[in-house]
Design a protein around this motif. Structure first.
Motif, PDB file in Angstrom:
ATOM      1  N   HIS A   9      41.369  44.988  21.825  1.00  0.00           N
ATOM      2  CA  HIS A   9      40.119  45.529  21.284  1.00  0.00           C
ATOM      3  C   HIS A   9      39.225  46.001  22.436  1.00  0.00           C
ATOM      4  O   HIS A   9      39.121  45.334  23.470  1.00  0.00           O
ATOM      5  CB  HIS A   9      39.398  44.477  20.449  1.00  0.00           C
ATOM      6  N   PRO A  10      38.560  47.145  22.267  1.00  0.00           N
ATOM      7  CA  PRO A  10      37.715  47.684  23.343  1.00  0.00           C
ATOM      8  C   PRO A  10      36.614  46.742  23.804  1.00  0.00           C
ATOM      9  O   PRO A  10      36.256  46.739  24.981  1.00  0.00           O
ATOM     10  CB  PRO A  10      37.134  48.956  22.731  1.00  0.00           C
ATOM     11  N   TYR A  11      36.071  45.928  22.921  1.00  0.00           N
ATOM     12  CA  TYR A  11      35.006  45.015  23.333  1.00  0.00           C
ATOM     13  C   TYR A  11      35.542  43.891  24.221  1.00  0.00           C
ATOM     14  O   TYR A  11      34.836  43.402  25.100  1.00  0.00           O
ATOM     15  CB  TYR A  11      34.277  44.433  22.123  1.00  0.00           C
ATOM     16  N   VAL A  12      36.779  43.483  24.003  1.00  0.00           N
ATOM     17  CA  VAL A  12      37.403  42.484  24.871  1.00  0.00           C
ATOM     18  C   VAL A  12      37.600  43.086  26.260  1.00  0.00           C
ATOM     19  O   VAL A  12      37.325  42.450  27.284  1.00  0.00           O
ATOM     20  CB  VAL A  12      38.734  41.994  24.280  1.00  0.00           C
ATOM     21  N   LEU A  19      33.076  41.099  33.621  1.00  0.00           N
ATOM     22  CA  LEU A  19      33.237  39.829  34.325  1.00  0.00           C
ATOM     23  C   LEU A  19      33.948  39.967  35.668  1.00  0.00           C
ATOM     24  O   LEU A  19      33.634  39.236  36.612  1.00  0.00           O
ATOM     25  CB  LEU A  19      34.009  38.843  33.452  1.00  0.00           C
ATOM     26  N   LEU A  20      34.917  40.877  35.747  1.00  0.00           N
ATOM     27  CA  LEU A  20      35.733  40.973  36.949  1.00  0.00           C
ATOM     28  C   LEU A  20      36.111  42.435  37.183  1.00  0.00           C
ATOM     29  O   LEU A  20      36.631  43.087  36.274  1.00  0.00           O
ATOM     30  CB  LEU A  20      37.005  40.139  36.768  1.00  0.00           C
ATOM     31  N   PRO A  21      35.861  42.980  38.358  1.00  0.00           N
ATOM     32  CA  PRO A  21      36.236  44.372  38.595  1.00  0.00           C
ATOM     33  C   PRO A  21      37.741  44.552  38.446  1.00  0.00           C
ATOM     34  O   PRO A  21      38.525  43.817  39.034  1.00  0.00           O
ATOM     35  CB  PRO A  21      35.782  44.656  40.029  1.00  0.00           C
ATOM     36  N   GLY A  22      38.136  45.488  37.612  1.00  0.00           N
ATOM     37  CA  GLY A  22      39.553  45.753  37.373  1.00  0.00           C
ATOM     38  C   GLY A  22      40.153  44.889  36.282  1.00  0.00           C
ATOM     39  O   GLY A  22      41.280  45.125  35.870  1.00  0.00           O
ATOM     40  N   GLY A  23      39.441  43.898  35.801  1.00  0.00           N
ATOM     41  CA  GLY A  23      39.969  43.001  34.775  1.00  0.00           C
ATOM     42  C   GLY A  23      40.282  43.700  33.468  1.00  0.00           C
ATOM     43  O   GLY A  23      41.283  43.400  32.817  1.00  0.00           O
ATOM     44  N   GLY A  24      39.455  44.633  33.089  1.00  0.00           N
ATOM     45  CA  GLY A  24      39.708  45.392  31.861  1.00  0.00           C
ATOM     46  C   GLY A  24      40.952  46.251  31.974  1.00  0.00           C
ATOM     47  O   GLY A  24      41.730  46.374  31.021  1.00  0.00           O
ATOM     48  N   HIS A  25      41.158  46.843  33.133  1.00  0.00           N
ATOM     49  CA  HIS A  25      42.335  47.677  33.340  1.00  0.00           C
ATOM     50  C   HIS A  25      43.617  46.842  33.307  1.00  0.00           C
ATOM     51  O   HIS A  25      44.629  47.282  32.753  1.00  0.00           O
ATOM     52  CB  HIS A  25      42.227  48.423  34.672  1.00  0.00           C
ATOM     53  N   VAL A  26      43.566  45.663  33.889  1.00  0.00           N
ATOM     54  CA  VAL A  26      44.743  44.789  33.872  1.00  0.00           C
ATOM     55  C   VAL A  26      45.069  44.394  32.434  1.00  0.00           C
ATOM     56  O   VAL A  26      46.235  44.383  32.036  1.00  0.00           O
ATOM     57  CB  VAL A  26      44.523  43.550  34.769  1.00  0.00           C
ATOM     58  N   ALA A  27      44.043  44.096  31.625  1.00  0.00           N
ATOM     59  CA  ALA A  27      44.269  43.752  30.219  1.00  0.00           C
ATOM     60  C   ALA A  27      44.867  44.920  29.444  1.00  0.00           C
ATOM     61  O   ALA A  27      45.594  44.717  28.474  1.00  0.00           O
ATOM     62  CB  ALA A  27      42.960  43.311  29.574  1.00  0.00           C
ATOM     63  N   LEU A  28      44.577  46.136  29.872  1.00  0.00           N
ATOM     64  CA  LEU A  28      45.121  47.326  29.210  1.00  0.00           C
ATOM     65  C   LEU A  28      46.551  47.640  29.637  1.00  0.00           C
ATOM     66  O   LEU A  28      47.165  48.555  29.113  1.00  0.00           O
ATOM     67  CB  LEU A  28      44.240  48.547  29.516  1.00  0.00           C
ATOM     68  N   PRO A  74      32.857  51.585  32.511  1.00  0.00           N
ATOM     69  CA  PRO A  74      33.039  52.594  31.462  1.00  0.00           C
ATOM     70  C   PRO A  74      34.439  53.212  31.466  1.00  0.00           C
ATOM     71  O   PRO A  74      34.921  53.653  30.422  1.00  0.00           O
ATOM     72  CB  PRO A  74      31.962  53.642  31.757  1.00  0.00           C
ATOM     73  N   ASP A  75      35.090  53.231  32.624  1.00  0.00           N
ATOM     74  CA  ASP A  75      36.444  53.771  32.678  1.00  0.00           C
ATOM     75  C   ASP A  75      37.390  52.913  31.842  1.00  0.00           C
ATOM     76  O   ASP A  75      38.168  53.442  31.037  1.00  0.00           O
ATOM     77  CB  ASP A  75      36.919  53.845  34.130  1.00  0.00           C
ATOM     78  N   ALA A  76      37.335  51.612  32.011  1.00  0.00           N
ATOM     79  CA  ALA A  76      38.196  50.715  31.234  1.00  0.00           C
ATOM     80  C   ALA A  76      37.857  50.786  29.752  1.00  0.00           C
ATOM     81  O   ALA A  76      38.754  50.833  28.902  1.00  0.00           O
ATOM     82  CB  ALA A  76      38.057  49.282  31.745  1.00  0.00           C
TER      83      ALA A  76
END
Length: 96
Positions: A9-12, A19-28, A74-76
């Motif tokens: 989900h985008p909100y996750v 919380l962590l730089p790059g964390g959203g990208h890793v989750a994706l 915003p990128d993630a």
């Protein structure tokens, strides 16, 4: 063959990116992109830390890293939102 499993989900992703730089990208599933953002956040934070004086605030001394971190958020989220909407629309078309 496409998977019926929904993407993260985008909100996750947004929360992880905050919380962590790059964390959203890793989750994706984009670990290279995520670790690139994390690496350059750290690198530019260290560079700006060493090129400023102790008279500056913490934010001022680490501004380079915070800037890259701010760009990664915003990128993630954009990637997550696009994937989620493409998945959702695919589900809606299959229901029709």
């Amino acid at each position: 063959m496409t998977s019926n499993r929904p993407p993260v989900h985008p909100y996750v992703v947004l929360a992880l990116a905050i919380l962590l730089p790059g964390g959203g990208h890793v989750a994706l599933g984009l670990p290279q992109r995520g670790f690139g953002f994390a690496f350059f956040s750290l690198l530019l934070a260290l560079a700006s830390w060493h090129t400023t004086t102790p008279d500056h605030s913490f934010v001022g001394r680490s501004a380079g890293g915070l800037f890259v971190w701010a760009l990664s958020i915003p990128d993630a989220y954009r990637i997550a939102r696009l994937r989620y909407e493409m998945w959702r629309r695919g589900e809606a078309q299959r229901d029709e």
